[in-house]
Design a protein around this motif. Structure first.
Motif, PDB file in Angstrom:
ATOM      1  N   LEU A  73       0.829  -1.211   0.000  1.00 47.42           N
ATOM      2  CA  LEU A  73       0.000   0.000   0.000  1.00 47.42           C
ATOM      3  C   LEU A  73       0.865   1.263   0.000  1.00 47.42           C
ATOM      4  O   LEU A  73       0.548   2.231  -0.691  1.00 47.42           O
ATOM      5  CB  LEU A  73      -0.956  -0.011   1.195  1.00 47.42           C
ATOM      6  CG  LEU A  73      -2.122  -0.985   1.076  1.00 47.42           C
ATOM      7  CD1 LEU A  73      -2.784  -1.188   2.436  1.00 47.42           C
ATOM      8  CD2 LEU A  73      -3.130  -0.504   0.056  1.00 47.42           C
ATOM      9  N   ALA A  74       1.949   1.252   0.750  1.00 51.24           N
ATOM     10  CA  ALA A  74       2.852   2.408   0.776  1.00 51.24           C
ATOM     11  C   ALA A  74       3.503   2.621  -0.582  1.00 51.24           C
ATOM     12  O   ALA A  74       3.602   3.760  -1.069  1.00 51.24           O
ATOM     13  CB  ALA A  74       3.913   2.228   1.860  1.00 51.24           C
ATOM     14  N   ALA A  75       3.951   1.547  -1.217  1.00 51.26           N
ATOM     15  CA  ALA A  75       4.562   1.661  -2.544  1.00 51.26           C
ATOM     16  C   ALA A  75       3.555   2.169  -3.570  1.00 51.26           C
ATOM     17  O   ALA A  75       3.883   3.006  -4.418  1.00 51.26           O
ATOM     18  CB  ALA A  75       5.133   0.313  -2.975  1.00 51.26           C
ATOM     19  N   ALA A  76       2.322   1.687  -3.490  1.00 52.92           N
ATOM     20  CA  ALA A  76       1.284   2.130  -4.424  1.00 52.92           C
ATOM     21  C   ALA A  76       0.954   3.600  -4.211  1.00 52.92           C
ATOM     22  O   ALA A  76       0.771   4.351  -5.181  1.00 52.92           O
ATOM     23  CB  ALA A  76       0.040   1.267  -4.261  1.00 52.92           C
ATOM     24  N   ALA A  77       0.874   4.027  -2.956  1.00 51.72           N
ATOM     25  CA  ALA A  77       0.588   5.435  -2.667  1.00 51.72           C
ATOM     26  C   ALA A  77       1.705   6.329  -3.209  1.00 51.72           C
ATOM     27  O   ALA A  77       1.436   7.396  -3.779  1.00 51.72           O
ATOM     28  CB  ALA A  77       0.410   5.643  -1.170  1.00 51.72           C
ATOM     29  N   ALA A  78       2.945   5.896  -3.056  1.00 51.29           N
ATOM     30  CA  ALA A  78       4.076   6.670  -3.573  1.00 51.29           C
ATOM     31  C   ALA A  78       4.013   6.741  -5.098  1.00 51.29           C
ATOM     32  O   ALA A  78       4.245   7.799  -5.686  1.00 51.29           O
ATOM     33  CB  ALA A  78       5.398   6.054  -3.116  1.00 51.29           C
ATOM     34  N   ARG A  79       3.678   5.642  -5.746  1.00 54.50           N
ATOM     35  CA  ARG A  79       3.590   5.618  -7.215  1.00 54.50           C
ATOM     36  C   ARG A  79       2.438   6.492  -7.698  1.00 54.50           C
ATOM     37  O   ARG A  79       2.561   7.169  -8.718  1.00 54.50           O
ATOM     38  CB  ARG A  79       3.422   4.187  -7.703  1.00 54.50           C
ATOM     39  CG  ARG A  79       3.473   4.051  -9.223  1.00 54.50           C
ATOM     40  CD  ARG A  79       3.358   2.581  -9.626  1.00 54.50           C
ATOM     41  NE  ARG A  79       3.499   2.412 -11.043  1.00 54.50           N
ATOM     42  CZ  ARG A  79       4.542   1.848 -11.640  1.00 54.50           C
ATOM     43  NH1 ARG A  79       5.558   1.396 -10.933  1.00 54.50           N
ATOM     44  NH2 ARG A  79       4.580   1.696 -12.954  1.00 54.50           N
ATOM     45  N   LEU A  80       1.334   6.485  -6.957  1.00 54.45           N
ATOM     46  CA  LEU A  80       0.176   7.304  -7.335  1.00 54.45           C
ATOM     47  C   LEU A  80       0.531   8.786  -7.293  1.00 54.45           C
ATOM     48  O   LEU A  80       0.146   9.545  -8.182  1.00 54.45           O
ATOM     49  CB  LEU A  80      -1.007   6.994  -6.416  1.00 54.45           C
ATOM     50  CG  LEU A  80      -2.306   7.732  -6.706  1.00 54.45           C
ATOM     51  CD1 LEU A  80      -2.845   7.384  -8.086  1.00 54.45           C
ATOM     52  CD2 LEU A  80      -3.341   7.408  -5.629  1.00 54.45           C
TER      53      LEU A  80
END
Length: 164
Positions: free
Chosen positions: A76-83
């Motif tokens: 979830l943290a990686a996805a939020a950063a990518r978003l």
């Protein structure tokens, strides 16, 4: 617009990229990860069946549950950063396909990725959980390929016309 993005290991970057491309900037984006009970349950059962119940502190199912939670938080943290824009992170546990559908109850869009056979076009490009979510989603669905879609030559040949 409320957008639910179902994140699964291996295909989540394509879902996040689809939101960045297709969802208006002002959208409320919810990044969703669902952990199913299957792996910890198997470990609990194996431990109880093979090694007995005398030492619950040694039960590997508990450790797998903890590791799954850590893995979900990292994803979830990686996805939020990518978003790269404000979003909500949501972790759920249970039957994966049903939790995804339930999470999409008040959504305007559900974004998910194909998880089956990605070598050819067709219905087998959807695994059972994705098929269930697509069939039962209470909102529009954006279904993405995790990588470039296969060529049109992967379509099966058309059946012959019926004889009259």
């Amino acid at each position: 617009m409320r957008v639910i993005v179902w994140l699964v290991e291996g295909t989540w970057p394509a879902c996040v990229d689809a939101v960045r491309t297709h969802a208006p900037q002002a959208s409320e984006v919810v990044l969703l990860h669902v952990s199913g009970p299957e792996v910890p349950d198997v470990a609990h059962g194996a431990f109880a069946g093979l090694l007995g119940r005398g030492h619950p502190e040694r039960d590997p199912g508990s450790r797998l549950t903890d590791l799954g939670g850590t893995s979900a938080a990292e994803l979830l943290a990686a996805a939020a950063a990518r978003l790269g824009r404000p979003c909500t992170r949501l972790e759920r546990n249970g039957r994966v396909e049903r939790e995804v559908v339930a999470a999409a109850e008040d959504a305007d869009l559900l974004v998910l990725a194909r998880d089956g056979d990605r070598d050819r076009l067709g219905p087998r490009s959807l695994g059972p959980a994705v098929r269930f979510a697509v069939d039962h989603a209470p909102c529009p669905v954006l279904l993405v390929w995790p990588e470039a879609a296969p060529d049109l030559t992967t379509l099966p040949p058309a059946p012959p016309p019926p004889h009259h």
